[in-house]
Design a protein around this motif. Sequence first.
Motif, PDB file in Angstrom:
ATOM      1  N   ARG A   1       0.819  -1.206   0.000  1.00 35.45           N
ATOM      2  CA  ARG A   1       0.000   0.000   0.000  1.00 35.45           C
ATOM      3  C   ARG A   1       0.855   1.258   0.000  1.00 35.45           C
ATOM      4  O   ARG A   1       1.937   1.284   0.559  1.00 35.45           O
ATOM      5  N   GLU A   2       0.312   2.304  -0.620  1.00 36.85           N
ATOM      6  CA  GLU A   2       0.966   3.618  -0.557  1.00 36.85           C
ATOM      7  C   GLU A   2       0.694   4.211   0.816  1.00 36.85           C
ATOM      8  O   GLU A   2      -0.446   4.242   1.285  1.00 36.85           O
ATOM      9  N   THR A   3       1.740   4.675   1.492  1.00 35.58           N
ATOM     10  CA  THR A   3       1.577   5.227   2.829  1.00 35.58           C
ATOM     11  C   THR A   3       1.641   6.743   2.812  1.00 35.58           C
ATOM     12  O   THR A   3       2.039   7.366   1.843  1.00 35.58           O
ATOM     13  N   VAL A   4       1.220   7.331   3.918  1.00 42.23           N
ATOM     14  CA  VAL A   4       1.140   8.784   4.029  1.00 42.23           C
ATOM     15  C   VAL A   4       2.511   9.420   3.894  1.00 42.23           C
ATOM     16  O   VAL A   4       3.491   8.961   4.473  1.00 42.23           O
ATOM     17  N   ARG A   5       2.579  10.498   3.135  1.00 39.16           N
ATOM     18  CA  ARG A   5       3.802  11.288   3.041  1.00 39.16           C
ATOM     19  C   ARG A   5       3.454  12.731   3.355  1.00 39.16           C
ATOM     20  O   ARG A   5       2.291  13.117   3.394  1.00 39.16           O
ATOM     21  N   GLY A   6       4.494  13.539   3.516  1.00 40.35           N
ATOM     22  CA  GLY A   6       4.273  14.973   3.669  1.00 40.35           C
ATOM     23  C   GLY A   6       4.006  15.360   5.104  1.00 40.35           C
ATOM     24  O   GLY A   6       4.494  14.750   6.041  1.00 40.35           O
ATOM     25  N   ILE A   7       3.183  16.388   5.289  1.00 39.50           N
ATOM     26  CA  ILE A   7       2.951  16.968   6.610  1.00 39.50           C
ATOM     27  C   ILE A   7       2.148  16.011   7.477  1.00 39.50           C
ATOM     28  O   ILE A   7       1.112  15.484   7.068  1.00 39.50           O
ATOM     29  N   LEU A   8       2.630  15.790   8.680  1.00 38.98           N
ATOM     30  CA  LEU A   8       1.941  14.912   9.608  1.00 38.98           C
ATOM     31  C   LEU A   8       0.736  15.632  10.202  1.00 38.98           C
ATOM     32  O   LEU A   8       0.847  16.757  10.685  1.00 38.98           O
ATOM     33  N   PRO A   9      -0.456  15.003  10.187  1.00 37.18           N
ATOM     34  CA  PRO A   9      -1.644  15.656  10.753  1.00 37.18           C
ATOM     35  C   PRO A   9      -1.559  15.711  12.269  1.00 37.18           C
ATOM     36  O   PRO A   9      -0.807  14.943  12.886  1.00 37.18           O
ATOM     37  N   PRO A  10      -2.307  16.614  12.894  1.00 37.92           N
ATOM     38  CA  PRO A  10      -2.345  16.642  14.357  1.00 37.92           C
ATOM     39  C   PRO A  10      -2.750  15.279  14.905  1.00 37.92           C
ATOM     40  O   PRO A  10      -3.575  14.582  14.306  1.00 37.92           O
ATOM     41  N   ALA A  11      -2.158  14.893  16.033  1.00 39.80           N
ATOM     42  CA  ALA A  11      -2.379  13.550  16.577  1.00 39.80           C
ATOM     43  C   ALA A  11      -3.856  13.253  16.802  1.00 39.80           C
ATOM     44  O   ALA A  11      -4.328  12.138  16.543  1.00 39.80           O
ATOM     45  N   GLU A  12      -4.625  14.258  17.265  1.00 40.37           N
ATOM     46  CA  GLU A  12      -6.022  13.988  17.575  1.00 40.37           C
ATOM     47  C   GLU A  12      -6.858  13.718  16.325  1.00 40.37           C
ATOM     48  O   GLU A  12      -7.913  13.094  16.391  1.00 40.37           O
ATOM     49  N   LYS A  13      -6.383  14.163  15.162  1.00 33.37           N
ATOM     50  CA  LYS A  13      -7.168  13.953  13.939  1.00 33.37           C
ATOM     51  C   LYS A  13      -7.208  12.483  13.546  1.00 33.37           C
ATOM     52  O   LYS A  13      -8.117  12.051  12.833  1.00 33.37           O
ATOM     53  N   ILE A  14      -6.251  11.709  13.986  1.00 33.95           N
ATOM     54  CA  ILE A  14      -6.232  10.289  13.659  1.00 33.95           C
ATOM     55  C   ILE A  14      -7.535   9.619  14.069  1.00 33.95           C
ATOM     56  O   ILE A  14      -8.049   8.747  13.369  1.00 33.95           O
ATOM     57  N   TRP A  15      -8.099  10.036  15.197  1.00 34.49           N
ATOM     58  CA  TRP A  15      -9.246   9.328  15.766  1.00 34.49           C
ATOM     59  C   TRP A  15     -10.586   9.949  15.389  1.00 34.49           C
ATOM     60  O   TRP A  15     -11.630   9.519  15.889  1.00 34.49           O
ATOM     61  N   LEU A  16     -10.610  10.952  14.532  1.00 34.86           N
ATOM     62  CA  LEU A  16     -11.872  11.553  14.107  1.00 34.86           C
ATOM     63  C   LEU A  16     -12.567  10.664  13.070  1.00 34.86           C
ATOM     64  O   LEU A  16     -11.924  10.054  12.228  1.00 34.86           O
ATOM     65  N   ILE A  17     -13.899  10.629  13.125  1.00 39.75           N
ATOM     66  CA  ILE A  17     -14.687   9.815  12.203  1.00 39.75           C
ATOM     67  C   ILE A  17     -15.152  10.712  11.057  1.00 39.75           C
ATOM     68  O   ILE A  17     -16.040  11.547  11.216  1.00 39.75           O
ATOM     69  N   ASP A  18     -14.543  10.547   9.906  1.00 42.04           N
ATOM     70  CA  ASP A  18     -14.792  11.406   8.747  1.00 42.04           C
ATOM     71  C   ASP A  18     -16.081  10.976   8.045  1.00 42.04           C
ATOM     72  O   ASP A  18     -16.127   9.910   7.428  1.00 42.04           O
ATOM     73  N   VAL A  19     -17.126  11.807   8.147  1.00 43.34           N
ATOM     74  CA  VAL A  19     -18.400  11.461   7.505  1.00 43.34           C
ATOM     75  C   VAL A  19     -18.446  11.888   6.044  1.00 43.34           C
ATOM     76  O   VAL A  19     -19.406  11.594   5.337  1.00 43.34           O
ATOM     77  N   SER A  20     -17.399  12.570   5.575  1.00 40.95           N
ATOM     78  CA  SER A  20     -17.400  13.061   4.186  1.00 40.95           C
ATOM     79  C   SER A  20     -16.845  12.026   3.211  1.00 40.95           C
ATOM     80  O   SER A  20     -16.895  12.228   2.002  1.00 40.95           O
TER      81      SER A  20
END
Length: 217
Positions: free
Chosen positions: A82-101
């Motif tokens: 799999r292609e993994t995330v590159r670039g700017i690391l998101p804020p730690a708390e965003k990892i656990w947000l449930i994206d409804v979009s």
Amino acid sequence: MQAADMVVIHSNEIQLFPRGQLLDSHTAINLPAEANITVVFSSGGVQSISGPYQGTLEDPLKNKNIGDDTLVMALAEFLIERETVRGILPPAEKIWLIDVSTQKRHFCIASSERVILWRPESQSYTASSLLITHKNTGQQAKLVWPAYQTRLPWPSNLPIIYGETYTVELTTRSSTTFKKLVLYQLPDSLPTNSHKVVWMVGRGCIPQANMLLAGLR
């Protein structure tokens, strides 16, 4: 021959050390100047080194007695396939947000976190109506998502049953979006973030696993 007990998870020298490469701690690493790599050991311990460097690497958790050969193999498979995330690391708390979009169905929640729904700022300019339904029982919660608010706590009157399917219907003046959602809660028994990544991959929480993996240093 020594068995592989670490895996490269980050590298700016992919010709010599591609992501997903398996290594063993008894083999010397020759890292040229300005190169850097990060490895995860079978214990889940993480080490980052920068060149020039020559020598072996030592597991920072070697005395914790939590070695697991399957961990590095699982990480290697994930990184290679799999292609993994590159670039700017998101804020730690965003990892656990449930994206409804997004139509992504599977999301993982840290045991210490509240379940928080999230939508992009570009979709938050008007108030929305949110209907969440537990598929098996039909139990529902309906609430208003106020304008200019990107986050919304999971409704307290709708119990979360981890591993079961919910439907999420979000309605604005001009459109309605619909998605299915399955939540999983990480067990407290996972000893490191490396173990959490592998557990999350196994539940299909791929974007979140990518974000957590990107933060391992």
